[in-house]
Scaffold this active site. Structure first.
Site, mmCIF file in Angstrom:
data_model
loop_
_atom_site.group_PDB
_atom_site.id
_atom_site.type_symbol
_atom_site.label_atom_id
_atom_site.label_comp_id
_atom_site.label_asym_id
_atom_site.label_seq_id
_atom_site.Cartn_x
_atom_site.Cartn_y
_atom_site.Cartn_z
ATOM 1 N N GLY A 111 0.785 -1.235 0.000
ATOM 2 C CA GLY A 111 0.000 0.000 0.000
ATOM 3 C C GLY A 111 0.814 1.282 0.000
ATOM 4 C CG HIS B 202 0.737 -3.113 -15.511
ATOM 5 N ND1 HIS B 202 0.326 -4.279 -14.872
ATOM 6 C CD2 HIS B 202 1.766 -3.473 -16.316
ATOM 7 C CE1 HIS B 202 1.072 -5.290 -15.283
ATOM 8 N NE2 HIS B 202 1.946 -4.825 -16.158
ATOM 9 C CD GLU C 228 4.068 1.943 -9.184
ATOM 10 O OE1 GLU C 228 3.619 1.140 -9.991
ATOM 11 O OE2 GLU C 228 4.245 1.675 -7.977
HETATM 12 C C1 GAR Z 1 2.862 -1.293 -7.599
HETATM 13 O O1 GAR Z 1 4.141 -1.269 -8.161
HETATM 14 C C2 GAR Z 1 1.827 -1.464 -8.689
HETATM 15 O O2 GAR Z 1 2.184 -0.859 -9.900
HETATM 16 C C3 GAR Z 1 1.812 -2.961 -8.834
HETATM 17 O O3 GAR Z 1 1.884 -3.445 -7.513
HETATM 18 C C4 GAR Z 1 2.670 -2.538 -6.740
HETATM 19 C C5 GAR Z 1 1.928 -2.250 -5.449
HETATM 20 O O4 GAR Z 1 2.754 -1.611 -4.532
HETATM 21 N N1 GAR Z 1 0.640 -3.430 -9.510
HETATM 22 C C6 GAR Z 1 0.627 -4.491 -10.307
HETATM 23 O O5 GAR Z 1 1.600 -5.174 -10.499
HETATM 24 C C7 GAR Z 1 -0.740 -4.795 -10.928
HETATM 25 N N2 GAR Z 1 -0.599 -5.713 -12.014
HETATM 26 P P1 GAR Z 1 2.156 -0.933 -3.239
HETATM 27 O O6 GAR Z 1 1.228 -1.949 -2.569
HETATM 28 O O7 GAR Z 1 3.328 -0.598 -2.370
HETATM 29 O O8 GAR Z 1 1.401 0.293 -3.675
#
Ligand code: GAR
Length: 188
Positions: A12, A102, A172
């Site tokens: 998260g 993504h 991100e």
């Molecule tokens: C992020 O890097 C997001 O882009 C990826 O999961 C991570 C979550 O990190 N999503 C995917 O791979 C979806 N296919 P977080 O829980 O620390 O935000």
């Protein structure tokens, strides 16, 4: 005030960054964080930041009554590291109101099973010279909805999957909240 809900499955860090970004915003706020994993760190983060949050199971997610009760009056649903397929019945209730991030340059490295480190390992294995992030609308197919935004980073020949993950994380943190705000303001 526009109302945002975030769906996440794990750590998260994106959810936390988005919550912080909208904390003093006059136009939008994060009103709810939801996770398919009741033990996910994202729920602890939401609690710490004072945002209502809840876990749910597959049966609830697929029950349109549960969904209407818990998700009514939302203006945008943000998938931030949400690993389940978002159900079609909810896409019908929220047309063009569900977006996903993504960690690659779609259409490359998308689809079922392509998440987190799996993506970065594949990028390194294939000796890609660049990777990046894609923010897109969600449709009924994994990672195939209309693209809203992409940002790129270089992948060096010596980069490990963890190195790529760190670069993607920076992108991100920098872009996702702004793109959410922009998407909301274009929505009227
Ligand atoms: C992020 O890097 C997001 O882009 C990826 O999961 C991570 C979550 O990190 N999503 C995917 O791979 C979806 N296919 P977080 O829980 O620390 O935000």
């Amino acid at each position: 005030m526009k109302r945002i809900a975030i769906f996440a499955s794990g750590s998260g860090s994106n959810a936390e960054n988005i919550i912080n970004y909208f904390q003093d915003n006059k136009k939008a706020e994060v009103v709810l964080v939801l996770s398919n994993n009741p033990k996910a760190q994202v729920l602890d983060r939401a609690t710490r930041l004072g945002v209502p949050n809840m876990g749910f199971n597959k049966q609830q997610l697929n029950d349109s009554k549960w969904a209407v009760e818990n998700l009514k009056t939302l203006d945008l649903i943000v998938l931030a590291g949400f690993l389940w397929k978002f159900p079609d019945h909810l896409l019908k209730v929220f047309p063009n109101k569900v977006i996903n991030i993504h960690p690659a340059l779609l259409p490359k490295y998308g689809g079922k099973g392509m998440y987190g480190m799996h993506v970065h390992s594949a990028v390194v294995e294939n000796k890609e010279e660049e990777s990046g992030i894609t923010i897109h609308y969600v449709n009924e197919h994994y990672d195939e909805g209309a693209i809203i935004f992409q940002a790129k980073c270089k992948v060096n020949t010596t980069d490990t999957p963890s190195d790529v993950a760190a670069k993607i994380h920076d992108l991100e943190m920098k872009h996702f909240p702004e793109v959410i705000q922009q998407t909301l303001s274009e929505d009227g």
